[in-house]
Design an enzyme around this catalytic site. Structure first.
Site, short mmCIF file in Angstrom:
data_model
loop_
_atom_site.label_atom_id
_atom_site.label_comp_id
_atom_site.label_asym_id
_atom_site.label_seq_id
_atom_site.Cartn_x
_atom_site.Cartn_y
_atom_site.Cartn_z
CG PHE A 111 -0.44 0.85 2.34
CD1 PHE A 111 0.37 -0.11 3.43
CD2 PHE A 111 -0.68 2.02 2.64
CE1 PHE A 111 0.98 0.78 4.67
CE2 PHE A 111 -0.29 2.64 3.87
CZ PHE A 111 0.60 1.92 4.91
CE LYS A 112 5.11 1.35 4.93
NZ LYS A 112 4.54 -0.14 4.91
CG ASP A 113 4.08 0.61 -4.47
OD1 ASP A 113 5.11 1.13 -4.26
OD2 ASP A 113 3.86 -0.66 -4.74
CG LEU B 202 6.16 6.10 -0.68
CD1 LEU B 202 6.83 4.91 -0.29
CD2 LEU B 202 7.14 7.59 -0.39
#
Ligand SMILES: *Cc1c(COP(=O)(O)O)cnc(C)c1O
Length: 469
Positions: free
Chosen positions: A111-113, A116
């Site tokens: 999920f960090k994508d 980011l």
């Protein structure tokens, strides 16, 4: 729109300065001075928008005019064009009242994508407007490094160096970093441990002359812009399941508290949220806090969900700020005490307020495997071990059955194939955009754990240092 520090001493900043600053100068975290409001009519108007269109609507007020609407829309469309699913963050129904929002269709399968991919483009845009550059350095035990590299690759104004402990990441994790051959991306396989990598990065930041010469920066999880980008999918999920006319609940597999804090922010903006259920693994400091009002650090134990193996959740300070009625001095005192003694406590009144919205739930290894097994047996759906902790939390919450519960799916099952295989007997294949990962050429430099060598390495690859020299 201006941003203030949770510790009350740093100057208020505009969005672009907050983006580049990360941490506030007084050690606090930046939050908006006031929450933009979404009215019921706004939420109705959002129905039927694409994810990128919705993202522009939700985030624009946070920019306070620092980036124009058309420029911002272009950055957002480009960022979410990098996702492998047309819906960007599709909602999948798991049972009569539980949904999974799949946040893992970005380039690195976590999920960090979502935040980011936008953050890298925002950095580039703001730095170009200032005719400036940064050098980003970071240490990774495996997962965050690849998301940061994918965010910064080919960005004109950014050079990025990521240190990982040689031979101590999984092969998939290493290849996700080292197969990015962009000229502004540099991978260091350090002869040492993850702690050695972190110490080296800290030493670079603590050398003020070096830090300024290279314009060192980080893309860590306390950056406000990451929270901002995460608010969007909570609005999207609520609107898809009936907001503003029906309340929803969210179950969030939690580590640093950044993801679930974004859900809180969405509620502060006017999204009807009945409950926020914080899922933890055996590292359950947050579940214990929501039960007792005491935050007490403990040792970290390794689990099936390594991205949630944390001791202290840095973004919790943002919630604490509101709980203490935005009294920065009180937050600073509380955090200083926590640093010294490893514990703090809120009052019974504050605990009652926080429990009005939040609940915590701990899920151990056996519980995690059981959820994964059960989902596969019922519907053939593969769940990664982080998202499984969220599913367990959703089921344990005991909410009114008329309230839909949305679990945040934080990682693709193929990112944690060993755990998935253990639970289901099935080894999930990598999705198409990564299917040839094992055939891709790699580039990395193996370096000794020597701070002078590491500093020189980074300096030689920093375009800022070259211009400043
Ligand atoms: C980072 C991460 C988490 C924890 O999110 P926080 O915002 O730190 O609470 C959960 N699951 C996965 C897969 C992650 O990568």
């Amino acid at each position: 729109m201006s941003y203030i520090s949770t510790r009350g001493q740093a100057p208020a900043l505009a969005f672009d300065d907050v983006l580049l600053a990360g941490l506030a100068r007084d050690g606090g975290l930046y939050v908006p001075a006031a929450w933009p409001r979404l009215t019921p009519d706004d939420l109705r108007r959002f129905r039927g928008l694409s994810y990128a269109e919705l993202a522009v609507e939700v985030m624009l007020p946070f920019l306070g005019g620092t980036i124009g609407r058309d420029d911002f829309a272009r950055l957002v469309t480009d960022a979410y064009g990098s996702f492998a699913h047309q819906a960007v963050v599709p909602l999948v129904q798991l049972d009569a009242r539980t949904w999974m929002m799949e946040l893992f269709h970005g380039p690195t399968l976590a999920f960090k994508d979502v935040a980011l991919q936008l953050l890298g483009r925002l950095f580039d845009h703001v730095l170009a407007a200032r005719d400036s550059r940064v050098t980003i350095v970071g240490a990774t035990s495996g997962d965050t490094g690849s998301a940061a590299i994918e965010a910064c690759r080919d960005r004109d104004r950014v050079d990025i160096v990521i240190l990982h402990p040689r031979g101590r990441t999984s092969e998939v994790q290493r290849r996700q970093m080292t197969s990015v051959l962009s000229s502004n991306v540099h991978n260091v396989a350090l002869e040492g441990t993850f702690d050695d990598c972190q110490d080296a990065v800290k030493a670079m930041f603590n050398d003020a002359a070096y830090r300024d010469a290279l314009n060192l920066s980080a893309v860590n999880s306390i950056n406000w812009a990451r929270i901002m980008a995460q608010i969007v999918y909570y609005v999207a999920a609520a609107v898809a399941l009936g907001a503003p006319d029906r309340e929803v609940a969210f179950a969030v597999p939690t580590g640093n508290f950044g993801n679930v804090y974004a859900a809180y922010a969405a509620r502060q903006m006017g999204v009807p949220v009945a409950k926020l259920i914080v899922g933890t693994n055996e590292n359950d400091i947050l579940a214990r806090f929501f039960a007792s009002g005491e935050m007490k650090a403990d040792g970290v134990v390794p689990t099936l969900s390594p991205s949630m193996d944390i001791q202290v959740s840095s973004n919790f300070e943002r919630l604490l700020f509101d709980l203490m009625d935005r009294d920065g001095a009180a937050v600073a005192t509380c955090m200083a005490g926590f640093r010294e003694t490893g514990r703090f406590e809120v009052s019974q009144g504050q605990l009652a307020r926080v429990r009005d919205l939040f609940a915590g739930h701990r899920c151990d290894t056996a519980g995690t495997l059981a959820v994964m097994q059960d989902a596969y047996a019922r519907s053939g759906y593969l769940v990664d071990p982080h998202s499984a902790v969220g599913v367990a939390a959703a089921h344990a919450a005991g909410l009114d059955p008329s309230v839909p519960v949305i679990v945040m799916g934080t990682a693709h099952p193929a990112k944690f194939p060993d755990a998935v295989e253990k639970a289901t007997g099935l080894r999930p294949p990598l999705p198409r955009h990564l299917a040839d990962l094992y055939d891709r050429p790699e580039r990395m430099d193996i370096l000794a754990n020597d701070i002078q060598i590491l500093k020189e390495y980074v300096r030689a690859r920093s375009r800022v240092a070259r211009i400043n020299a």
